[in-house]
Design a protein around this motif. Structure first.
Motif, mmCIF file in Angstrom:
data_model
loop_
_atom_site.group_PDB
_atom_site.id
_atom_site.type_symbol
_atom_site.label_atom_id
_atom_site.label_comp_id
_atom_site.label_asym_id
_atom_site.label_seq_id
_atom_site.Cartn_x
_atom_site.Cartn_y
_atom_site.Cartn_z
ATOM 1 N N GLU A 172 -5.798 14.900 8.443
ATOM 2 C CA GLU A 172 -6.723 13.811 8.344
ATOM 3 C C GLU A 172 -6.705 13.304 9.650
ATOM 4 O OE1 GLU A 172 -7.444 10.191 8.673
ATOM 5 O OE2 GLU A 172 -5.418 9.778 7.484
ATOM 6 N N THR A 194 -1.462 13.379 10.214
ATOM 7 C CA THR A 194 -2.521 12.630 10.351
ATOM 8 C C THR A 194 -2.542 12.163 11.696
ATOM 9 O OG1 THR A 194 -2.678 11.655 8.153
ATOM 10 C CG2 THR A 194 -3.175 10.246 9.820
ATOM 11 N N TYR A 237 1.000 -1.165 -0.022
ATOM 12 C CA TYR A 237 0.078 -0.040 -0.200
ATOM 13 C C TYR A 237 0.887 1.268 0.040
ATOM 14 C CZ TYR A 237 -3.631 2.815 2.035
ATOM 15 O OH TYR A 237 -4.555 3.923 2.203
ATOM 16 N N ASN A 244 0.222 3.892 13.404
ATOM 17 C CA ASN A 244 -0.625 3.026 13.011
ATOM 18 C C ASN A 244 -0.363 2.350 11.516
ATOM 19 O OD1 ASN A 244 -1.798 5.195 11.659
ATOM 20 N ND2 ASN A 244 -4.000 4.538 12.074
ATOM 21 N N PHE A 245 0.101 3.456 10.746
ATOM 22 C CA PHE A 245 0.602 2.982 9.584
ATOM 23 C C PHE A 245 2.113 3.669 9.284
ATOM 24 C CE2 PHE A 245 -3.744 2.204 9.209
ATOM 25 C CZ PHE A 245 -3.980 0.878 8.124
ATOM 26 N N ARG A 284 1.962 8.448 1.753
ATOM 27 C CA ARG A 284 0.889 9.212 1.075
ATOM 28 C C ARG A 284 1.070 10.764 0.939
ATOM 29 N NH1 ARG A 284 -4.439 6.915 3.082
ATOM 30 N NH2 ARG A 284 -4.336 8.364 4.944
ATOM 31 N N SER A 344 -9.415 1.210 1.279
ATOM 32 C CA SER A 344 -7.992 2.091 0.882
ATOM 33 C C SER A 344 -7.045 1.795 -0.361
ATOM 34 C CB SER A 344 -7.310 1.816 2.228
ATOM 35 O OG SER A 344 -7.609 2.135 3.298
ATOM 36 N N MET A 371 1.589 6.112 5.845
ATOM 37 C CA MET A 371 1.154 7.567 6.113
ATOM 38 C C MET A 371 2.388 8.423 5.868
ATOM 39 S SD MET A 371 -1.827 7.260 7.235
ATOM 40 C CE MET A 371 -1.953 6.081 5.991
ATOM 41 N N PHE A 399 -8.615 10.444 0.052
ATOM 42 C CA PHE A 399 -8.736 10.019 1.287
ATOM 43 C C PHE A 399 -8.798 11.299 2.220
ATOM 44 C CE2 PHE A 399 -7.720 8.566 5.358
ATOM 45 C CZ PHE A 399 -7.758 7.271 5.213
ATOM 46 N N THR A 451 -7.210 1.783 12.962
ATOM 47 C CA THR A 451 -7.371 2.745 11.951
ATOM 48 C C THR A 451 -8.135 3.757 12.088
ATOM 49 O OG1 THR A 451 -8.605 2.088 10.261
ATOM 50 C CG2 THR A 451 -6.780 0.579 10.571
ATOM 51 N N CYS A 452 -8.003 4.985 11.544
ATOM 52 C CA CYS A 452 -8.895 5.834 11.672
ATOM 53 C C CYS A 452 -10.105 5.724 11.034
ATOM 54 C CB CYS A 452 -8.491 7.492 10.946
ATOM 55 S SG CYS A 452 -6.806 7.995 11.507
ATOM 56 N N ILE A 453 -10.017 4.628 9.859
ATOM 57 C CA ILE A 453 -11.433 4.357 9.083
ATOM 58 C C ILE A 453 -11.865 3.129 9.496
ATOM 59 C CG2 ILE A 453 -10.634 5.857 7.119
ATOM 60 C CD1 ILE A 453 -9.904 3.141 5.838
ATOM 61 N N ARG A 489 -9.248 -4.502 11.233
ATOM 62 C CA ARG A 489 -7.753 -4.104 10.432
ATOM 63 C C ARG A 489 -7.102 -3.608 11.407
ATOM 64 N NH1 ARG A 489 -7.417 0.592 6.329
ATOM 65 N NH2 ARG A 489 -5.413 0.110 5.406
HETATM 66 C C1 SIN Z 1 -5.329 5.906 9.003
HETATM 67 O O1 SIN Z 1 -5.920 5.195 9.519
HETATM 68 O O2 SIN Z 1 -5.150 7.209 9.225
HETATM 69 C C2 SIN Z 1 -5.192 5.499 7.547
HETATM 70 C C3 SIN Z 1 -5.896 4.304 6.972
HETATM 71 C C4 SIN Z 1 -5.690 3.966 5.618
HETATM 72 O O3 SIN Z 1 -5.059 4.465 4.841
HETATM 73 O O4 SIN Z 1 -6.170 2.926 5.365
#
Ligand code: SIN
Length: 511
Positions: free
Chosen positions: A281, A258, A136, A182-183, A190, A474, A187, A480, A314-316, A309
């Motif tokens: 974000e 983020t 990713y 978390n990523f 991106r 994602s 992050m 996003f 994750t934020c989503i 996940r």
């Molecule tokens: C996030 O948790 O901020 C990112 C999640 C994603 O990019 O899928």
């Protein structure tokens, strides 16, 4: 090693490998960097941050590294270097920057196994997820390599026949990039991919929990041929001070962040003195709605993918699962059964593990608070519900709560952990109102086979991103970002690059 399957979920417990042993197995040991990276130099600094494996913390063998914690002076030096580098980097062609990004993409793929291991160590997510994160993360370099040669302005007809109006699209300047744990790779890429494609230079502050992936990327950017000063990575144990410095510094022209809504608000306040361009974000509280006409099996798979996940971090992630009363029993039975059969919680480098720990005790406390509050107000534990101290302090069962209501904390706040609250609803109107109640709106999901409803609900939900009949949204092509207090700006997609550019109007008189 021992295996336990006595309570509701399959759980495995191990003597988790010492972090140093894993580091010694890297095929490319040069990826393991513990110094900061400024203007092409590795800087040790005076202080350090202890980085630990959350799977084995607080065991002494959980320590992965003492990483340099860079000072305000180091930040000043990095901003100066990025500012000097910008003077020439902004003049490079999009085609050239595209090649740099493709080199970096390629290097990430070549080192994918090692990069994934670093993520497992510092973040705790299972190897398969970490490997997926590198796919990713690298895809953002590939995506923005394709966008870089196409960053274009416009020619606009003037109301004066002797004039022509040109809209020039130019890089904004030095960008501050602040990323979460978390990523640890995605992050950064991106944001960095878009910044570099536009012709900007960067000063990156990675999360103090997960600086190793960021430093490995800095090393790869060097190998990819990035000029000195374009990428600077500065771990810091003092996140508030580093954030303030980036937001207030006049030479930083844009900050992309983020993280949580609360921190985003602080950074926005600090950025006001320089009227800095921002991308935010921030936190979410994603509704996941299963309508009466949904394909329930598909919804179960989507809920597992979205809710759990990265162990819910994750934020989503789906945060509130609204299930229509006519399919509630079927959904909750199938959901818990599938989790029972497929989930293996444990150490991320062990074969077959599907879910790892939460990152630290603060996350664990919130998980416990949400479960305890919900149960005290009448929620039923349908699956899990307990900590897993036999594996490690940061492990918790994937948990499903039934009969959740709007007065419970878990309905009102983002849990950022492995708890799925099921909320019964009876009408579309009622669920839309409940889904839109929070003051945040990042992602949302819903399942329906009725095309009219799909459009109706998609238009009504107050979120920045939606999955309709899918729980996995994602990818680099997705714009996003959120609405309301989930922030603003879009990352990834063809829109992601806009935040790193300015439009300059040029009126040309041809008379
Ligand atoms: C996030 O948790 O901020 C990112 C999640 C994603 O990019 O899928």
């Amino acid at each position: 090693m021992f295996y336990r399957n006595s309570i509701k979920l399959a759980v495995r417990s191990y003597s988790i490998e010492a972090s140093s042993k894993v580091i010694s197995t890297l095929k490319n040991p040069s990826l393991f960097k513990t110094s900061g990276y400024i203007n092409g130099e590795w800087i040790t600094g005076n202080d350090t941050i202890e980085v630990h494996n959350p799977a084995s913390f607080p065991d002494p063998t959980s320590k992965i590294a003492d990483v340099a914690s860079l000072s305000a002076t180091d930040y000043e030096n990095a901003i100066e270097a990025a500012s000097n580098a910008f003077a020439t980097f902004k003049k490079t062609t999009g085609r050239h920057r595209s090649e740099l990004l493709l080199n970096l993409y390629q290097l990430m793929k070549e080192n994918q196994d090692d990069l994934a291991k670093l993520i497992v160590l510092e973040n705790g997510k299972p190897y398969a997820d970490a490997y997926g994160e590198i796919t990713y993360a690298a895809s953002f370099f590939q995506w923005f390599a394709e966008e870089a040669p196409r960053v274009a302005g416009d020619i606009i007809p003037s109301s004066n026949g002797s004039n022509r109006i040109l809209a020039l699209r130019q890089p904004i300047g030095v960008c501050g990039i602040i990323t979460p744990w978390n990523f640890p790779a995605a992050m950064i890429t991106r944001k960095l991919g878009a910044a570099v494609a536009a012709g900007c230079t960067t000063v990156i502050k990675p999360a103090s929990e997960t600086p190793l992936s960021a430093l490995a990327l800095a090393h790869l950017s060097e190998l990819a041929g990035f000029p000195k000063g374009v990428v600077n990575v500065l771990p810091s144990s003092d996140a508030p001070a580093a954030g303030k410095l980036l937001c207030e510094h006049p030479k930083i022209k844009k900050v992309s962040f983020t993280g949580s809504t609360n921190v985003g608000k602080v950074l926005m306040g600090q950025s006001s003195s320089t009227l800095k361009k921002l991308s935010m974000e921030l936190g979410g509280n994603a509704p996941f709605i299963v309508f009466d006409d949904a394909d329930v099996d598909k919804a179960v798979d989507g809920a597992i993918a979205s809710k759990f996940r990265s162990s819910g971090q994750t934020c989503i992630c789906a945060n509130r699962l609204f299930i229509h009363e006519s399919v509630y029993d079927e959904f909750s039975t199938k959901f818990t059964e599938k989790l029972r059969k497929t989930v293996k919680i444990g150490y991320g480098l062990e074969e077959g593990i599907t879910h790892g720990p939460v990152i630290h005790s603060k996350s664990m406390s919130k998980v416990r608070q949400h479960i305890d509050d919900a149960v005290s107000k009448g929620a039923k534990v349908l699956l899990g519900g307990s900590k897993l101290p036999e594996i490690g302090e940061n492990f918790h069962e994937l948990t499903v709560l039934g009969d959740v209501t709007s007065d419970m904390l878990i309905s009102q706040e983002e849990t950022f952990g492995p708890v799925a609250p099921l909320i019964k609803f009876s009408s579309e109107e009622e669920v839309l109102q409940a889904a839109n109640t929070p003051d945040v709106g990042l992602a949302g999901y819903f399942y329906s086979t009725d095309v009219s409803r799909i459009f109706r609900v998609a238009e009504e939900l107050e979120v920045g991103m939606l999955g309709a009949n899918t729980g996995a949204i994602s990818e680099a092509a997705l714009p996003f970002g959120g609405v309301k207090q989930s922030g603003f700006g879009r990352e990834g997609s063809k829109f992601g690059i806009e935040d790193y550019t300015i439009v300059k109007g040029l009126v040309l008189n041809i008379a």
